[in-house]
Write an enzyme that holds these catalytic residues in place. Structure first.
Site, PDB file in Angstrom:
ATOM      1  N   GLY A 113     -59.402   6.019 -14.259  1.00 22.68           N
ATOM      2  CA  GLY A 113     -59.372   6.368 -15.674  1.00 22.68           C
ATOM      3  C   GLY A 113     -58.993   7.826 -15.846  1.00 22.68           C
ATOM      4  N   CYS A 140     -60.828   5.861  -7.594  1.00 20.98           N
ATOM      5  CA  CYS A 140     -60.468   7.100  -8.274  1.00 20.98           C
ATOM      6  C   CYS A 140     -61.613   7.543  -9.194  1.00 20.98           C
ATOM      7  CB  CYS A 140     -59.146   6.915  -9.012  1.00 20.98           C
ATOM      8  SG  CYS A 140     -58.400   8.481  -9.540  1.00 20.98           S
ATOM      9  N   TYR A 141     -61.460   7.457 -10.508  1.00 27.31           N
ATOM     10  CA  TYR A 141     -62.538   7.810 -11.430  1.00 27.31           C
ATOM     11  C   TYR A 141     -63.786   6.994 -11.124  1.00 27.31           C
ATOM     12  CZ  TYR A 141     -65.201   8.314 -15.780  1.00 27.31           C
ATOM     13  OH  TYR A 141     -66.203   8.548 -16.706  1.00 27.31           O
ATOM     14  N   HIS A 227     -55.457   4.838  -5.082  1.00 26.88           N
ATOM     15  CA  HIS A 227     -55.271   3.547  -5.768  1.00 26.88           C
ATOM     16  C   HIS A 227     -54.764   2.493  -4.783  1.00 26.88           C
ATOM     17  CE1 HIS A 227     -55.887   4.788  -9.973  1.00 26.88           C
ATOM     18  NE2 HIS A 227     -55.492   5.969  -9.534  1.00 26.88           N
ATOM     19  N   GLU A 229     -54.368  -0.649  -5.426  1.00 26.58           N
ATOM     20  CA  GLU A 229     -53.733  -1.765  -6.127  1.00 26.58           C
ATOM     21  C   GLU A 229     -52.226  -1.605  -6.277  1.00 26.58           C
ATOM     22  OE1 GLU A 229     -55.175   1.056  -9.445  1.00 26.58           O
ATOM     23  OE2 GLU A 229     -55.745   0.468  -7.404  1.00 26.58           O
ATOM     24  N   ASP A 293     -45.345 -21.698 -20.457  1.00 25.08           N
ATOM     25  CA  ASP A 293     -46.741 -21.628 -20.891  1.00 25.08           C
ATOM     26  C   ASP A 293     -47.149 -22.866 -21.682  1.00 25.08           C
ATOM     27  OD1 ASP A 293     -46.574 -19.133 -19.756  1.00 25.08           O
ATOM     28  OD2 ASP A 293     -46.384 -18.077 -21.660  1.00 25.08           O
ATOM     29  N   LYS A 435     -49.272 -14.689 -15.744  1.00 22.33           N
ATOM     30  CA  LYS A 435     -48.042 -15.491 -15.776  1.00 22.33           C
ATOM     31  C   LYS A 435     -47.734 -16.121 -14.418  1.00 22.33           C
ATOM     32  CE  LYS A 435     -44.346 -16.663 -18.268  1.00 22.33           C
ATOM     33  NZ  LYS A 435     -44.396 -17.190 -19.645  1.00 22.33           N
TER      34      LYS A 435
END
Length: 579
Positions: A113, A140-141, A227, A229, A293, A435
């Site tokens: 963040g 991180c944060y 990070h 990710e 979808d 998705k």
């Protein structure tokens, strides 16, 4: 699951246009065809805004909760966990522990963040989280917050770290098991931990950050300053795997087949219970657009309730070549669904006659969609449920009503609906899927690849890929040219690597020579882009031989076209669509 090359976005562009407006501000409906067409049906039925109570997802046996402290990549953390076949849910940082406990989480991940933990008003979770006994990973944060709240010291860093960095792993057990001692990572922080909390031991460091990784193994509390990710941290997925599957011992049971089984069972129970309680037939309707979808949502509901489901498909004549036929064959013949295919091609063309302005085209198409849906829904009679293909990102953003396609359509279409006392419930079987997960479920359900892997397509269809007036002749020209573009891109094995690829019929005519004669014919533009989410896009560097075959075939096979051009504009400043 599919890999993603997501990377941190600039804060000023999150959820906004390049002009700084909210992404869906204004009267243009910025939605894929599924969401847009479903929203038209919702308007036609005079539906109230969807009521999505928090915490209505049945608890999964193994759930990882990600708390969002404002990170640009919080959704990506959730997706990375799901790529391990573990269910993960993204929730606001201040979600009360009582609500978190209902989900019975096996682990909690604290996202990054932009705030500093020592600032007044810095985001903090429910204090009960720290004593809940649930394994935690701070990123991180999230790491700085864990350190600050549990007795450590966090101060402004003397050397800030933004971008690539090299981390030295000082303890190879647990979180970093199986990783090389030196790791390339992505940093984004201006604060630093100078004293860890009691019970924590260092795991990793950089030249500027002595505590780039911390752990209290006894309490299963872990944190990393970088990070994991993003793709700029190559070992990040291994770190997440070590935490989720190793440290937390979570079983990888979140799979397409398990989702199909549990979802079908839940829908069946809900519809049958409603019918028994109200004495109704438990009728369900779904608007099909041709997109993945709505197709996957309808197939799931049909497996659950069978003939209680009626699908409505409005053939407005603005689809690509053979798409309407594919939809009919798939849903009516192969799946045995009740399918109402409304041939509205003539009425749409009549209303579009002489219209050149793209916004007016959209308004007319939306208005006519609603009118058709009103007529067809009225013929069905009482409706108990409306199926929609809402996806998880829509649910995450649902607190911002200006981003909801249905609300924007309602704002700009003063239309009547069915009787005001008509009320029905929403069935949104995909509302907890991203998705790529929807596509995986579609494959599990046996839907054709041409439908499941279909590129995004605008709700107004080919009408906004014809620059100028829409006529039957111009639609035929574009449809044939577009077919060739897709055919050649698929033949080259490039279709799945592109976000979108299509043809545009321009209003330009040019001089040419065909045979021994002079021609003065249409110019077709070809557009192909790469993107992760459609918010930004780069023009695709298609091989010259592919472009050459596309151009040659269009000029030789499509009457009335003598020139093909290739669009090499990125988004921004251009948009993906021309209108």
């Amino acid at each position: 699951m599919t890999d993603s090359d997501d990377q941190p976005a600039t804060p000023e562009r999150r959820g906004k246009t390049v002009h700084g407006e909210a992404a869906n501000s204004g009267h243009r409906i910025l939605a894929p065809d599924d969401a847009e067409v479903e929203a038209y049906l919702e308007v036609a039925l005079d539906a109230p805004p969807p009521d999505r109570p928090a915490g209505d997802m049945p608890p999964q046996p193994d759930t990882v909760v990600v708390l969002d402290f404002g990170s640009q990549t919080a959704q990506l953390i959730t997706r990375r966990v799901r790529e391990l076949n573990v269910y993960s849910e993204l929730l606001p940082f201040d979600t009360p522990w009582s609500e978190l406990a209902q989900r019975r989480p096996r682990a909690v991940i604290l996202s990054g963040g932009p705030a500093s933990v020592y600032e007044e008003g810095a985001p903090r979770p429910d204090p009960l989280l720290w004593t809940a006994g649930v394994p935690m990973l701070g990123i991180c944060y999230g790491l700085q917050l864990m350190a600050h709240e549990l007795g450590g010291d966090v101060v402004p860093a003397s050397t800030r770290e933004y971008g690539p960095a090299t981390v030295t792993i000082t303890s190879g057990d647990g979180l970093f098991r199986g990783l090389a001692p030196q790791q390339q990572v992505w940093m984004s922080h201006g604060d630093s931990i100078v004293r860890p909390p009691p019970g924590f031991q260092p795991l990793a460091r950089t030249d500027a950050t002595p505590f780039a990784g911390l752990a209290d193994p006894q309490r299963k509390l872990y944190g990393i300053q970088f990070h994991p990710e993003v793709v700029h941290t190559p070992g990040g997925r291994d770190i997440l795997r070590n935490f989720v599957l190793g440290i937390c011992g979570i079983s990888p049971t979140w799979t397409p087949i398990s989702f199909v089984d549990s979802t079908v069972s839940g829908i069946r129970k809900r519809v049958e219970g409603h019918a028994a309680e109200t004495g109704s037939d438990g009728k369900v309707i779904c608007a099909l657009s041709g997109g993945v979808d709505s197709a996957v949502a309808a197939t799931l509901v049909h497996r659950a309730v069978g003939d209680r489901l009626t699908c409505i498909y409005v053939d407005h004549g603005l689809m690509r070549k053979r798409e309407s036929e594919l939809l009919r064959v798939t849903f009516e013949r192969d799946l045995g669904m009740n399918l109402l295919m409304v041939d509205a091609r003539d009425r749409f063309l009549r209303r579009l006659a002489g219209v050149e302005d793209p916004e007016e085209k959209r308004r007319i198409i939306g208005d006519e969609f609603i009118r058709v849906f009103e007529e067809e829904a009225a013929r069905i009679g009482r409706i108990d449920f409306l199926t929609q293909g809402t996806l998880y990102p829509d649910v995450i953003e649902s607190t911002a009503p200006e981003t909801k396609a249905a609300q924007k359509i309602k704002t700009h279409h003063n239309v009547g609906g069915l009787p005001a006392d008509l009320r029905f419930q929403l069935i949104e079987p995909l509302r907890y899927l991203f998705k790529d997960e929807v596509r995986a479920v579609g494959v599990e359900l046996g839907l054709p690849e041409a439908m499941v892997l279909r590129q995004p397509f605008p709700g107004p269809g080919l009408a906004i890929r014809i620059i100028g007036e829409v006529t039957a002749e111009r639609l035929d020209t574009l449809r044939e040219a577009d077919w060739i573009v897709i055919d050649e891109i698929k033949a080259a094995g490039l279709y799945r690597s592109l976000w979108q690829s299509f043809a545009i019929l321009t209003p330009v005519r040019s001089v040419g020579v065909m045979g021994d004669g002079r021609t003065y014919s249409n110019v077709v533009a070809v557009r192909a882009v790469t993107s992760e989410d459609g918010m930004t896009a780069d023009w695709a560097k298609l091989p010259y031989d592919v472009l050459g075959r596309i151009s040659s075939r269009i000029v030789n096979e499509v009457p009335g076209v003598n020139r093909v051009v290739y669009d090499i504009s990125s988004k921004p400043p251009a948009t993906i669509e021309w209108e």
